[in-house]
Design a protein around this motif. Structure first.
Motif, PDB file in Angstrom:
ATOM      1  N   LYS A  75       1.439 -41.986 -15.477  1.00  0.00           N
ATOM      2  CA  LYS A  75       2.458 -41.639 -14.478  1.00  0.00           C
ATOM      3  C   LYS A  75       3.385 -42.806 -14.176  1.00  0.00           C
ATOM      4  CE  LYS A  75      -0.486 -38.197 -12.230  1.00  0.00           C
ATOM      5  NZ  LYS A  75      -1.134 -37.769 -10.962  1.00  0.00           N
ATOM      6  N   ASP A  76       3.195 -43.935 -14.903  1.00  0.00           N
ATOM      7  CA  ASP A  76       4.016 -45.133 -14.677  1.00  0.00           C
ATOM      8  C   ASP A  76       4.041 -45.499 -13.194  1.00  0.00           C
ATOM      9  OD1 ASP A  76       6.163 -43.909 -17.238  1.00  0.00           O
ATOM     10  OD2 ASP A  76       4.698 -45.529 -17.398  1.00  0.00           O
ATOM     11  N   THR A  77       2.883 -45.497 -12.606  1.00  0.00           N
ATOM     12  CA  THR A  77       2.747 -45.729 -11.170  1.00  0.00           C
ATOM     13  C   THR A  77       1.678 -46.783 -10.905  1.00  0.00           C
ATOM     14  OG1 THR A  77       3.430 -43.463 -10.683  1.00  0.00           O
ATOM     15  CG2 THR A  77       2.260 -44.638  -8.946  1.00  0.00           C
ATOM     16  N   VAL A  78       1.987 -47.651  -9.949  1.00  0.00           N
ATOM     17  CA  VAL A  78       1.036 -48.659  -9.486  1.00  0.00           C
ATOM     18  C   VAL A  78       0.691 -48.337  -8.039  1.00  0.00           C
ATOM     19  CG1 VAL A  78       0.712 -51.102  -8.992  1.00  0.00           C
ATOM     20  CG2 VAL A  78       1.880 -50.407 -11.071  1.00  0.00           C
ATOM     21  N   PHE A  79      -0.565 -48.578  -7.691  1.00  0.00           N
ATOM     22  CA  PHE A  79      -1.046 -48.254  -6.349  1.00  0.00           C
ATOM     23  C   PHE A  79      -1.573 -49.502  -5.643  1.00  0.00           C
ATOM     24  CE2 PHE A  79      -0.798 -43.813  -7.235  1.00  0.00           C
ATOM     25  CZ  PHE A  79      -1.166 -43.668  -8.565  1.00  0.00           C
ATOM     26  N   LEU A  80      -1.575 -49.430  -4.326  1.00  0.00           N
ATOM     27  CA  LEU A  80      -2.249 -50.454  -3.526  1.00  0.00           C
ATOM     28  C   LEU A  80      -3.089 -49.716  -2.486  1.00  0.00           C
ATOM     29  CD1 LEU A  80      -2.576 -53.532  -3.076  1.00  0.00           C
ATOM     30  CD2 LEU A  80      -0.892 -53.305  -1.231  1.00  0.00           C
ATOM     31  N   GLN A  81      -4.389 -49.724  -2.701  1.00  0.00           N
ATOM     32  CA  GLN A  81      -5.306 -49.141  -1.731  1.00  0.00           C
ATOM     33  C   GLN A  81      -5.649 -50.200  -0.704  1.00  0.00           C
ATOM     34  OE1 GLN A  81      -6.576 -45.909  -1.474  1.00  0.00           O
ATOM     35  NE2 GLN A  81      -7.388 -46.660   0.486  1.00  0.00           N
ATOM     36  N   MET A  82      -5.359 -49.907   0.548  1.00  0.00           N
ATOM     37  CA  MET A  82      -5.563 -50.873   1.628  1.00  0.00           C
ATOM     38  C   MET A  82      -6.597 -50.317   2.595  1.00  0.00           C
ATOM     39  SD  MET A  82      -1.622 -52.064   2.295  1.00  0.00           S
ATOM     40  CE  MET A  82      -1.122 -50.488   2.947  1.00  0.00           C
TER      41      MET A  82
END
Length: 117
Positions: A75-82
């Motif tokens: 999905k060409d997506t980066v995530f940041l789980q906080m």
């Protein structure tokens, strides 16, 4: 030109969680690194987390053990789980894309994260 669209910010109570997303307009394998930075009022922009093309990650000391950077290459997506958010995490969070084999880099528009009771 690479466009980055961030989402997922908002208001959360201390101890709560948020997940930020950064969708790129090109394949994220075109990036040497992708990262999340943040800037609080009156402070300089600082690195929060970075993911390298090969998958290695680094984190600011202040977020280690609480934040996780990840990606979905389909999905060409980066995530940041906080997780375990603190009031001092309050800032505008920016996505960053460092082009491979080039000095060119790109920034998203930023998404506000506010941690308050």
């Amino acid at each position: 030109q690479v466009q980055l669209v961030e989402s997922g910010g908002g208001l959360v109570q201390p101890g709560g969680s948020l997940r930020l997303s950064c969708a790129a307009s090109v394949s994220i394998f075109n990036a040497a690194t992708m990262a999340w930075y943040r800037q609080a009022p009156g402070k300089e922009r600082e690195l929060v987390a970075r993911i390298f093309r090969g998958g290695d990650t680094i984190y600011a000391e202040s977020v280690k053990g609480r934040f996780t950077i990840s990606r979905d290459v389909t999905k060409d997506t980066v995530f940041l789980q906080m997780n375990s958010l603190k009031p001092e995490d309050t800032a505008v969070y920016y996505c960053h894309f460092q082009q491979r084999f080039s000095s060119e880099d790109y920034w998203g528009q930023g998404t506000q994260v506010t941690v308050s009771s």
